[in-house]
Design a protein around this motif. Structure first.
Motif, PDB file in Angstrom:
ATOM      1  N   ILE A 211      -4.670  -8.799 -34.902  1.00 48.63           N
ATOM      2  CA  ILE A 211      -5.642  -9.744 -35.468  1.00 48.63           C
ATOM      3  C   ILE A 211      -5.529 -11.093 -34.774  1.00 48.63           C
ATOM      4  N   LEU A 212      -4.304 -11.601 -34.636  1.00 41.71           N
ATOM      5  CA  LEU A 212      -4.085 -12.922 -34.048  1.00 41.71           C
ATOM      6  C   LEU A 212      -4.558 -12.995 -32.604  1.00 41.71           C
ATOM      7  N   TRP A 213      -4.090 -12.070 -31.767  1.00 42.43           N
ATOM      8  CA  TRP A 213      -4.378 -12.174 -30.340  1.00 42.43           C
ATOM      9  C   TRP A 213      -5.802 -11.757 -30.005  1.00 42.43           C
ATOM     10  N   SER A 214      -6.414 -10.888 -30.786  1.00 45.46           N
ATOM     11  CA  SER A 214      -7.825 -10.580 -30.524  1.00 45.46           C
ATOM     12  C   SER A 214      -8.722 -11.727 -30.986  1.00 45.46           C
ATOM     13  N   THR A 215      -8.317 -12.446 -32.020  1.00 50.68           N
ATOM     14  CA  THR A 215      -9.062 -13.642 -32.419  1.00 50.68           C
ATOM     15  C   THR A 215      -8.986 -14.699 -31.326  1.00 50.68           C
ATOM     16  N   ILE A 216      -7.816 -14.859 -30.746  1.00 47.01           N
ATOM     17  CA  ILE A 216      -7.674 -15.793 -29.624  1.00 47.01           C
ATOM     18  C   ILE A 216      -8.531 -15.321 -28.449  1.00 47.01           C
ATOM     19  N   ALA A 217      -8.599 -14.011 -28.217  1.00 44.83           N
ATOM     20  CA  ALA A 217      -9.432 -13.473 -27.140  1.00 44.83           C
ATOM     21  C   ALA A 217     -10.910 -13.770 -27.376  1.00 44.83           C
ATOM     22  N   VAL A 218     -11.345 -13.736 -28.636  1.00 46.67           N
ATOM     23  CA  VAL A 218     -12.734 -14.078 -28.956  1.00 46.67           C
ATOM     24  C   VAL A 218     -13.004 -15.529 -28.581  1.00 46.67           C
ATOM     25  N   PHE A 219     -12.082 -16.428 -28.933  1.00 51.47           N
ATOM     26  CA  PHE A 219     -12.254 -17.842 -28.571  1.00 51.47           C
ATOM     27  C   PHE A 219     -12.228 -18.029 -27.056  1.00 51.47           C
ATOM     28  N   LEU A 220     -11.368 -17.305 -26.368  1.00 54.63           N
ATOM     29  CA  LEU A 220     -11.330 -17.401 -24.909  1.00 54.63           C
ATOM     30  C   LEU A 220     -12.646 -16.938 -24.294  1.00 54.63           C
ATOM     31  N   TYR A 221     -13.272 -15.943 -24.882  1.00 51.71           N
ATOM     32  CA  TYR A 221     -14.573 -15.488 -24.397  1.00 51.71           C
ATOM     33  C   TYR A 221     -15.643 -16.557 -24.628  1.00 51.71           C
ATOM     34  N   TYR A 222     -15.655 -17.140 -25.819  1.00 52.82           N
ATOM     35  CA  TYR A 222     -16.678 -18.139 -26.123  1.00 52.82           C
ATOM     36  C   TYR A 222     -16.521 -19.408 -25.291  1.00 52.82           C
ATOM     37  N   PHE A 223     -15.304 -19.710 -24.876  1.00 50.32           N
ATOM     38  CA  PHE A 223     -15.080 -20.871 -24.016  1.00 50.32           C
ATOM     39  C   PHE A 223     -15.062 -20.497 -22.537  1.00 50.32           C
ATOM     40  N   ASN A 224     -15.526 -19.278 -22.221  1.00 46.32           N
ATOM     41  CA  ASN A 224     -15.719 -18.793 -20.852  1.00 46.32           C
ATOM     42  C   ASN A 224     -14.440 -18.726 -20.024  1.00 46.32           C
ATOM     43  N   PHE A 225     -13.316 -18.437 -20.652  1.00 46.26           N
ATOM     44  CA  PHE A 225     -12.097 -18.184 -19.902  1.00 46.26           C
ATOM     45  C   PHE A 225     -12.020 -16.735 -19.423  1.00 46.26           C
ATOM     46  N   VAL A 226     -12.660 -15.838 -20.170  1.00 45.77           N
ATOM     47  CA  VAL A 226     -12.729 -14.424 -19.786  1.00 45.77           C
ATOM     48  C   VAL A 226     -14.194 -13.986 -19.814  1.00 45.77           C
ATOM     49  N   GLU A 227     -14.498 -12.987 -19.001  1.00 44.97           N
ATOM     50  CA  GLU A 227     -15.879 -12.513 -18.894  1.00 44.97           C
ATOM     51  C   GLU A 227     -16.249 -11.480 -19.945  1.00 44.97           C
ATOM     52  N   VAL A 228     -15.263 -10.821 -20.514  1.00 39.24           N
ATOM     53  CA  VAL A 228     -15.533  -9.768 -21.489  1.00 39.24           C
ATOM     54  C   VAL A 228     -14.858 -10.112 -22.812  1.00 39.24           C
ATOM     55  N   SER A 229     -15.566  -9.836 -23.874  1.00 37.23           N
ATOM     56  CA  SER A 229     -15.023 -10.107 -25.205  1.00 37.23           C
ATOM     57  C   SER A 229     -14.405  -8.840 -25.773  1.00 37.23           C
ATOM     58  N   PRO A 230     -13.595  -8.976 -26.818  1.00 32.87           N
ATOM     59  CA  PRO A 230     -13.039  -7.772 -27.454  1.00 32.87           C
ATOM     60  C   PRO A 230     -14.108  -6.813 -27.965  1.00 32.87           C
TER      61      PRO A 230
END
Length: 164
Positions: free
Chosen positions: A31-50
């Motif tokens: 839950i914690l790290w996938s939530t962080i991954a969602v934020f990283l996607y929205y701030f364009n740090f990663v190209e793909v979201s969970p």
């Protein structure tokens, strides 16, 4: 009575087993790290979201592009993370170094982004991803592996010391 002896009624109760705490650690870590991954996607740090991995590969509906798609994918990843915690618990719980947890995160990243990539038709190949996306996702998986692995190993070791 000696001061070193504890009465049975004053001993702390261990209400959850090591395995139960490990499974809870896996769920919370997912839950914690996938939530962080969602934020990283929205701030364009990663190209793909969970949700691209969990939902968009199989579902082509409108709700998967909304916040509900993110929420459902975070919960599903939390449940899948229980499996990764069980694997770590079963194989590596006695290892007391942080570095095996880092390697565990790297192995999980390789499985998701390289080995399972043919399953995800909407995800670009690893060589097609931008370098910042690769580095960020790799770091995220390293942190996830460290969270899961070191928490389980520490809890196992701490419980073993308590029993002595």
């Amino acid at each position: 009575m000696s001061d070193n002896k504890q009465l049975e009624q004053n001993k702390p109760e261990n209400t959850m087993s090591i395995l139960g705490r490990s499974l809870l650690t896996g769920f919370v870590g997912g839950i914690l790290w996938s939530t962080i991954a969602v934020f990283l996607y929205y701030f364009n740090f990663v190209e793909v979201s969970p949700k691209s991995f969990v939902l968009r590969s199989w579902l082509k509906t409108d709700w998967t592009d909304s916040w509900l798609g993110d929420l459902v994918s975070v919960i599903i990843i939390g449940l899948l993370s229980i499996v990764t915690a069980m694997i770590y618990y079963g194989i590596l719980k006695k290892v007391q170094t942080m570095w095996i947890s880092v390697v565990y995160g790297i192995i999980l990243w390789g499985i998701v982004f390289y080995l399972l990539q043919p399953i995800y038709a909407n995800i670009p190949n690893l060589v097609e991803l931008q370098s910042n996306s690769i580095v960020t996702s790799l770091c995220l998986f390293i942190l996830y592996g460290t969270f899961i692995g070191y928490s389980i190993s520490y809890d196992y070791h701490d419980t073993q010391v308590e029993q002595l």
